[in-house]
Design an enzyme around this catalytic site. Structure first.
Site, PDB file in Angstrom:
ATOM      1  N   ASN A  89       0.833  -1.208   0.000  1.00 51.84           N
ATOM      2  CA  ASN A  89       0.000   0.000   0.000  1.00 51.84           C
ATOM      3  C   ASN A  89       0.871   1.262   0.000  1.00 51.84           C
ATOM      4  O   ASN A  89       0.682   2.183   0.807  1.00 51.84           O
ATOM      5  CB  ASN A  89      -0.940  -0.003   1.206  1.00 51.84           C
TER       6      ASN A  89
ATOM      7  N   HIS B 107     -10.626   3.941   7.620  1.00 47.66           N
ATOM      8  CA  HIS B 107     -11.132   2.639   7.176  1.00 47.66           C
ATOM      9  C   HIS B 107     -12.562   2.381   7.644  1.00 47.66           C
ATOM     10  O   HIS B 107     -13.320   1.697   6.964  1.00 47.66           O
ATOM     11  CB  HIS B 107     -10.221   1.517   7.673  1.00 47.66           C
TER      12      HIS B 107
END
Length: 469
Positions: free
Chosen positions: A324, A360
């Site tokens: 990521n 998230h």
């Protein structure tokens, strides 16, 4: 806002998804990601070199079409958020006030979306591209703020990303809905988008950028990882990890299999990122200068370093640096650096991980995952500082065979201890990840959390060597 996407409970997509062992939303997402390639080819052969406004319109139209295919009219949540941000920037400009307002509004909108649409599992709904939008538009606000500051007050990266004037609404739309990265990334700054549209990512003598082979290579890696994930998840599925058969296995086998399962879970993300990156390369967005041999590099939007990931021997450097990548750079550039006023790197790291957790969503698994990351990194960095002071031990590790044995041990360490790190992220709800933690007696989290207890013992085993001159 009512989503008008047809469920397709008896149609072709439903039958295909059922035969592949996946859901219709997941299959739609895969089709969308693959559609990035023909879109990239259309731009490559018909729109390269055309006026920027035409390219912006093409990107907005294709991105919205893909969004509508997946989420129906719910995709207009992203449009509403974009219009609010544009209004703030045109009204206030690049100031600290606009940064705080835009970051707050973006995050609030996203969190309300999570609250309204969230279930017990990962949801492929409009909040998925919206979380990409949050970073993209918040980064835009930061870059405009940096552009209002004197250059001598900016870091090297900030100088490259800073913007001196607010882009047009059409330009922001093209940037936001860029079709090869709109749904799942990769993340990239407005400056890259502007340079790409302006044709700066190809040589003056080239009609088209020479990026077809690098795109095909990256896409191939993506499909390889997709196959690995499909086969691996059939053997080590979430259902198996949560089931009675797994619970009855010997402890060491449970611990090892949890790590293998975690790596298979990560292959899902890696395959998606690689396939998306391939379409971004094909469209010409990822140009990153030239290597020492004068060849163009097309890794400007790489979200995973495959070699570093597969050969990783620690969490603090290898895994974080390989996985990521674009999101990690975003939080480093726009969150970590901006928290320097706290005067403590650990507080800055906690701020970054807390931001990522909230970004998230609300599931407890996100917070536990990033907390374990913090403790793992802190322990490894402390241990590294202890060991590098013992030259005798370091020289011993460089001996033939010892070096190879060390690599194997560290590789097993990263595979096995990855399990408890990834489990909360993959399983999300407390009942599920806690069930897994109980099966491995929380060994990994406890090892990191209790590091301050046995750190003095390690220091005694590896005392600092004092050299007499």
């Amino acid at each position: 806002m009512v989503n008008v996407v047809v469920p397709d409970n008896g149609g072709f997509l439903f039958s295909l998804a059922e035969s592949l062992g996946t859901s219709v939303p997941a299959l739609r997402l895969l089709i969308t990601v693959l559609t990035g390639y023909p879109i990239a080819l259309i731009h490559r052969y018909y729109l390269v070199g055309k006026p920027p406004a035409i390219q912006h319109v093409f990107f907005v139209a294709s991105g919205l079409a893909l969004g509508y295919y997946n989420f129906g009219l719910d995709i207009l949540h992203t449009t509403a958020n974009m219009l609010v941000v544009y209004t703030i920037l045109k009204t206030i400009g690049g100031t600290i006030h606009s940064v705080l307002m835009i970051l707050s509004i973006n995050m609030t909108y996203l969190l309300v979306g999570y609250y309204v649409t969230g279930t017990e599992s990962y949801d492929i709904v409009w909040t998925m591209p919206h979380c990409i939008l949050v970073l993209r538009l918040s980064g835009l606000a930061f870059d405009l703020y940096d552009g209002s500051l004197p250059e001598d007050k900016l870091s090297k990266d900030s100088k490259k990303l800073a913007l001196r004037e607010v882009p047009s609404l059409l330009e922001i739309g093209g940037y936001l809905y860029f079709p090869t990265s709109f749904m799942v990334g990769p993340q990239f700054p407005m400056r890259r988008y502007k340079d790409f549209v302006a044709g700066k990512f190809k040589e003056p003598h080239e009609r088209l950028p020479q990026c077809v082979y690098p795109a095909a290579e990256r896409a191939l890696y993506g499909f390889i990882y997709l196959i690995l994930y499909t086969v691996g998840s059939a053997i080590y599925s979430d259902h198996y990890i949560l089931g009675e058969e797994y619970s009855q296995k010997p402890f060491l086998q449970r611990f090892f299999e949890l790590g293998v399962w975690a790596h298979i879970v990560l292959y899902k993300y890696i395959s998606c990122w690689l396939i998306c990156e391939g379409s971004c390369i094909l469209i010409g967005l990822t140009y990153n200068g030239k290597d020492l041999n004068g060849r163009a590099k097309w890794d400007g939007c790489a979200n995973v370093d495959i070699k570093l990931f597969e050969y990783a021997q620690n969490f603090s450097h290898d895994y974080i640096d390989s996985f990521n990548i674009n999101t990690n750079f975003w939080v480093f550039q726009y969150i970590y650096k901006r928290l320097k006023f706290l005067g403590n790197k650990y507080l800055s790291q906690i701020g970054v991980l807390l931001f990522l957790s909230v970004w998230h969503g609300f599931h407890s698994g996100y917070y536990v995952c990033f907390a374990t990351e913090f403790f793992a990194v802190a322990m490894e960095k402390d241990l590294e500082q202890i060991l590098i002071k013992n030259e005798t031990f370091l020289q011993y590790l460089k001996k033939p065979y010892v070096c190879e044995i060390k690599w194997v041990i560290l590789k097993i360490y990263t595979i096995v201890f990855m399990g408890p790190c990834v489990a909360p992220l993959a399983l999300l709800s407390f009942s599920k990840w806690w069930h897994v933690y109980k099966n491995v007696y929380c060994v990994s989290p406890l090892m990191w959390i209790l590091w301050p207890v046995y750190k003095p013992i390690i220091k005694q085993i590896f005392p600092k060597k004092v050299h007499v001159q």
